[in-house]
Design a protein around this motif. Structure first.
Motif, mmCIF file in Angstrom:
data_model
loop_
_atom_site.group_PDB
_atom_site.id
_atom_site.type_symbol
_atom_site.label_atom_id
_atom_site.label_comp_id
_atom_site.label_asym_id
_atom_site.label_seq_id
_atom_site.Cartn_x
_atom_site.Cartn_y
_atom_site.Cartn_z
ATOM 1 N N PHE A 127 1.011 -1.320 -0.046
ATOM 2 C CA PHE A 127 -0.056 -0.098 -0.054
ATOM 3 C C PHE A 127 0.964 1.075 -0.077
ATOM 4 C CE2 PHE A 127 -2.252 3.148 2.385
ATOM 5 C CZ PHE A 127 -3.460 3.658 1.519
ATOM 6 N N ASP A 128 0.793 2.296 -1.010
ATOM 7 C CA ASP A 128 1.467 3.389 -1.068
ATOM 8 C C ASP A 128 0.954 4.484 -0.469
ATOM 9 O OD1 ASP A 128 3.178 5.325 -1.991
ATOM 10 O OD2 ASP A 128 3.116 5.175 -4.033
ATOM 11 N N PHE A 129 1.358 5.133 0.653
ATOM 12 C CA PHE A 129 0.859 6.153 1.032
ATOM 13 C C PHE A 129 0.766 7.542 0.189
ATOM 14 C CE2 PHE A 129 0.963 3.829 5.101
ATOM 15 C CZ PHE A 129 -0.212 4.439 5.863
ATOM 16 N N ASN A 130 1.313 7.496 -0.756
ATOM 17 C CA ASN A 130 1.417 8.519 -1.773
ATOM 18 C C ASN A 130 0.354 8.556 -2.720
ATOM 19 O OD1 ASN A 130 3.515 9.918 -0.722
ATOM 20 N ND2 ASN A 130 5.157 8.745 -1.883
ATOM 21 N N ASN A 131 -0.087 7.352 -2.753
ATOM 22 C CA ASN A 131 -1.417 7.231 -3.590
ATOM 23 C C ASN A 131 -2.429 6.707 -2.591
ATOM 24 O OD1 ASN A 131 -2.922 6.805 -5.832
ATOM 25 N ND2 ASN A 131 -2.045 4.998 -6.503
ATOM 26 N N PHE A 132 -2.998 7.694 -1.877
ATOM 27 C CA PHE A 132 -3.989 7.375 -0.546
ATOM 28 C C PHE A 132 -5.067 6.509 -1.203
ATOM 29 C CE2 PHE A 132 -5.911 7.762 3.495
ATOM 30 C CZ PHE A 132 -4.975 7.224 4.406
ATOM 31 N N ARG A 133 -5.658 7.314 -2.443
ATOM 32 C CA ARG A 133 -6.941 7.051 -2.719
ATOM 33 C C ARG A 133 -7.185 5.684 -3.313
ATOM 34 N NH1 ARG A 133 -9.672 11.919 -5.896
ATOM 35 N NH2 ARG A 133 -11.255 10.338 -5.662
ATOM 36 N N THR A 134 -6.111 4.943 -3.754
ATOM 37 C CA THR A 134 -6.001 3.668 -4.240
ATOM 38 C C THR A 134 -5.780 2.813 -3.247
ATOM 39 O OG1 THR A 134 -5.462 4.585 -6.287
ATOM 40 C CG2 THR A 134 -5.033 2.213 -6.030
ATOM 41 N N GLY A 135 -6.814 1.827 -2.986
ATOM 42 C CA GLY A 135 -6.462 0.637 -1.993
ATOM 43 C C GLY A 135 -5.934 -0.433 -2.499
ATOM 44 N N ASN A 136 -5.575 -1.531 -1.748
ATOM 45 C CA ASN A 136 -5.264 -2.767 -2.070
ATOM 46 C C ASN A 136 -6.006 -4.062 -1.910
ATOM 47 O OD1 ASN A 136 -4.878 -2.831 0.477
ATOM 48 N ND2 ASN A 136 -3.083 -3.979 0.348
ATOM 49 N N GLY A 137 -7.568 -3.700 -2.019
ATOM 50 C CA GLY A 137 -8.303 -4.801 -1.869
ATOM 51 C C GLY A 137 -9.794 -3.919 -2.045
ATOM 52 N N GLN A 138 -10.906 -4.778 -1.447
ATOM 53 C CA GLN A 138 -12.466 -4.366 -1.810
ATOM 54 C C GLN A 138 -13.218 -4.610 -0.385
ATOM 55 O OE1 GLN A 138 -14.530 -6.733 -4.570
ATOM 56 N NE2 GLN A 138 -13.277 -8.505 -4.271
ATOM 57 N N ALA A 139 -14.085 -3.699 -0.302
ATOM 58 C CA ALA A 139 -14.932 -3.948 0.729
ATOM 59 C C ALA A 139 -16.458 -3.886 0.100
ATOM 60 C CB ALA A 139 -14.745 -2.382 1.768
ATOM 61 N N TRP A 140 -17.203 -4.954 0.889
ATOM 62 C CA TRP A 140 -18.669 -5.152 0.523
ATOM 63 C C TRP A 140 -19.373 -3.865 1.210
ATOM 64 C CZ3 TRP A 140 -15.265 -8.651 -0.117
ATOM 65 C CH2 TRP A 140 -15.300 -9.581 -1.284
ATOM 66 N N PRO A 141 -20.685 -3.677 0.633
ATOM 67 C CA PRO A 141 -21.482 -2.692 1.531
ATOM 68 C C PRO A 141 -21.860 -3.420 2.769
ATOM 69 C CG PRO A 141 -22.527 -3.168 -0.785
ATOM 70 C CD PRO A 141 -21.247 -3.910 -0.707
ATOM 71 N N ARG A 142 -22.088 -2.435 3.683
ATOM 72 C CA ARG A 142 -22.456 -2.801 4.945
ATOM 73 C C ARG A 142 -23.677 -3.504 5.075
ATOM 74 N NH1 ARG A 142 -21.603 1.741 7.323
ATOM 75 N NH2 ARG A 142 -23.576 2.478 7.499
#
Length: 251
Positions: A165-180
């Motif tokens: 995970f790159d803190f300089n590219n904070f808006r791009t994550g390394n996974g996915q989340a389902w809706p709560r």
């Protein structure tokens, strides 16, 4: 004269022992009254439960099958709660409002070299119950309760891959989340409560309750984050054991 004196002494002795016997009986009655006062007509009870309620979830079977088929993971069945409540007594009838929330979130996860999947659930429930003391003596009540309530479960699923995970590219994550996901159901409740009898106007006591909740119908899972397609219904089934500190005020 000697016969008359003997008769007088006998009558005096008899009256003395009769008086002593009456005095002892009255004294004993007063002591018993002090130890176990006559039950007041009304009482108010404040329930405080610091991590003293334990639940075993037997329901949500449809969601459990979906999680098992998709991720090979199971939701935790055993959870603990904190809670507050207030109750009233009118003679041998008891009326209670209670609300319980999770002390900590229940988390289940699967980690591998390629990433991890985390399932986090939070439950809460509230209810109103009416009970009657089926045992009421000088020491305690045993109360049979029936009630109506609501049980809710909030479920969050997150999956991460093994990339950095790159803190300089904070808006791009390394996974996915389902809706709560949320499931809320009305419940019917049946339980037993052990409650000591208050011996003073204001007392601190302990309460122990064992009961079972079952859902009313099978409401569908829903989400406030996104519209859900092909959602399905689920049923609540819940065994609980409560241990609470009770502050009582007799009137």
């Amino acid at each position: 004269m000697s016969g008359f004196l003997k008769c007088s002494v006998f009558l005096l002795a008899l009256s003395f022992f009769q008086g002593a016997g009456h005095a002892q009986t009255i004294d004993l009655d007063e002591e018993e009254g002090m130890d176990f006062p006559v039950l007041s007509e009304r009482g108010t009870y404040y329930y405080i439960t610091p991590m003293g309620t334990f639940g075993l979830q037997l329901g949500h079977q449809a969601m459990q099958r979906r999680l098992d088929n998709s991720f090979g993971l199971k939701m935790n069945r055993f959870t603990d709660y904190s809670g507050i409540g207030i109750g009233w007594r009118r003679n041998l009838m008891f009326y209670n409002f209670n609300f319980y929330f999770p002390a900590i979130a229940s988390i289940n996860f699967d980690r591998s070299s390629t990433g991890s999947t985390i399932i986090e659930s939070r439950d809460f429930f509230g209810d109103f119950s009416i009970g009657r003391a089926i045992v009421a003596n000088n020491h305690h009540f045993i109360i049979l309760r029936a009630g109506l309530g609501v049980v809710g479960r909030e479920l969050s699923i997150t999956q991460y891959d093994g990339s950095s995970f790159d803190f300089n590219n904070f808006r791009t994550g390394n996974g996915q989340a389902w809706p709560r996901l949320e499931h809320i159901s009305g419940t019917l409740d049946l339980g037993l409560e052990y409650l000591p009898r208050a011996l003073r106007a204001v007392s601190a006591m302990e309460s122990i309750q064992l009961g079972y909740k079952t859902g009313i119908g099978s409401p569908r899972w829903r989400s406030s984050d996104a519209p859900l397609l092909n959602s399905f219904g689920d049923r609540v089934s819940f065994i609980y054991l409560k241990a609470a500190v009770v502050i009582s005020r007799e009137r």
